[in-house]
Design a protein around this motif. Structure first.
Motif, PDB file in Angstrom:
ATOM      1  N   HIS A 110      -7.226  -2.366   0.270  1.00 21.61           N
ATOM      2  CA  HIS A 110      -6.908  -2.403   1.697  1.00 21.61           C
ATOM      3  C   HIS A 110      -7.458  -3.692   2.289  1.00 21.61           C
ATOM      4  CE1 HIS A 110      -7.754  -1.715   5.989  1.00 21.61           C
ATOM      5  NE2 HIS A 110      -6.678  -0.934   5.972  1.00 21.61           N
ATOM      6  N   PRO A 119      -4.433  -3.415   7.496  1.00 18.75           N
ATOM      7  CA  PRO A 119      -5.019  -3.909   6.253  1.00 18.75           C
ATOM      8  C   PRO A 119      -5.137  -5.432   6.202  1.00 18.75           C
ATOM      9  CG  PRO A 119      -2.701  -3.506   5.907  1.00 18.75           C
ATOM     10  CD  PRO A 119      -2.998  -3.087   7.336  1.00 18.75           C
ATOM     11  N   LEU A 170       0.824  -1.206   0.000  1.00 18.46           N
ATOM     12  CA  LEU A 170       0.000   0.000   0.000  1.00 18.46           C
ATOM     13  C   LEU A 170       0.861   1.260   0.000  1.00 18.46           C
ATOM     14  CD1 LEU A 170      -2.717  -1.037   2.620  1.00 18.46           C
ATOM     15  CD2 LEU A 170      -2.986  -0.981   0.144  1.00 18.46           C
TER      16      LEU A 170
END
Length: 301
Positions: A206, A227, A79
């Protein structure tokens, strides 16, 4: 320390920080203080003050939830590499004695500015623009405290059935939380999904985007934590933002403006939320079955 950290975790965290900051304090990293954070229902965690800075530390039993923090660390890095929504930097993920631990950049909570939700929606659309060749991930991880398989599939619908709905439904059936009638209803639903769910390129997700996993940090910028990362349909993340409240309408409006959603997405949100609802059945009991049944009635009646 304000709260006792297990000695094995202290040793592991100290060694990890010593490796990250070899200068230390005369060659040694000193742990000064730890303040337990509220709200952590799976892992103890909180603010760790040391001679080389302040960090967020959490830990658990490595045998009970094997590989949890190694998988979370990889997800956070994936991410963070998108350079969209802010993601805390991973300092270390390791094991020490019978424990595993995760050391992260500490983020000081901040007030939300007026454009907070608009920015969060726009940046999530940018995050979702990171795509992969298949649905899933090259390792398993966790959704809450439950294992989450991510075996790769070329078809989104096959992935959603086989890696999301079926494992949770099987777990619920084995725990006598779901009966054969519910199982048959899901089997009927599976046959209808090709007509209900559109295919898109696999987006980086996510994976557990409820209101407790987004915060304002560093002058109020939106930040994602905790996440359950994989490549999936981008509507999955958006669906979960509607499930437990906490996201302002401006969030979805800004996302929709940045990346248009196909017609009918509110109904698809209900379908995608069957997964977190089944997770909640398995974690917290039958009280969530009423919401599951409500969605099934919507699409099977």
């Amino acid at each position: 320390m304000t709260v006792n950290i297990p000695s094995d975790v202290q040793r592991g965290a100290t060694a990890a920080l010593q490796q990250a900051y070899p200068g230390g304090y005369a060659g040694n990293v000193v742990l000064k203080d730890f303040i337990l954070a509220g709200g952590g229902c799976i892992n103890p965690g909180g603010k760790l003050s040391t001679s080389v800075g302040t960090f967020f530390l959490k830990w658990n039993d490595a045998h009970t939830l094997p590989g949890m923090f190694a998988a979370e660390a990889k997800g956070l890095r994936l991410l963070r590499d998108t350079r969209t929504l802010y993601i805390p930097d991973v300092m270390a993920a390791g094991e020490s004695g019978s424990y595993q631990f995760l050391l992260l950049e500490y983020l000081e909570p901040a007030h939300r500015p007026k454009d907070y939700w608009e920015r969060a929606g726009q940046e999530l659309a940018q995050l979702h623009a990171t795509t992969g060749p298949s649905f899933g991930l090259d390792l398993a991880n966790y959704i809450g405290s439950l294992p989450q398989a991510n075996t790769l599939h070329d078809s989104w619908i096959e992935f959603f059935i086989r890696q999301r709905l079926q494992p949770q439904l099987t777990r619920a059936r084995q725990a006598s939380l779901a009966d054969t009638t519910l199982v048959k209803q899901f089997e009927t639903l599976y046959t209808r999904l090709p007509d209900l769910l559109p295919e898109e390129k696999p987006s980086l997700l996510h994976g557990d985007l409820w209101s407790g996993n987004i915060m304002a940090a560093q002058q109020g910028i939106p930040c994602l934590i905790d996440p359950a990362v994989y490549f999936g349909h981008r509507e999955v993340d958006l669906a979960m933002t509607t499930l437990f409240g906490g996201f302002e309408p401006a969030f979805l409006e800004a996302y929709h403006e940045a990346w248009l959603l196909l017609p009918g997405y509110p109904d698809r949100f209900n379908l995608y939320n069957l997964y977190p609802l089944l997770v909640h059945v398995n974690l917290f009991g039958k009280s969530y079955l009423s919401q599951v049944n409500s969605v099934l009635r919507q699409f099977l009646s």
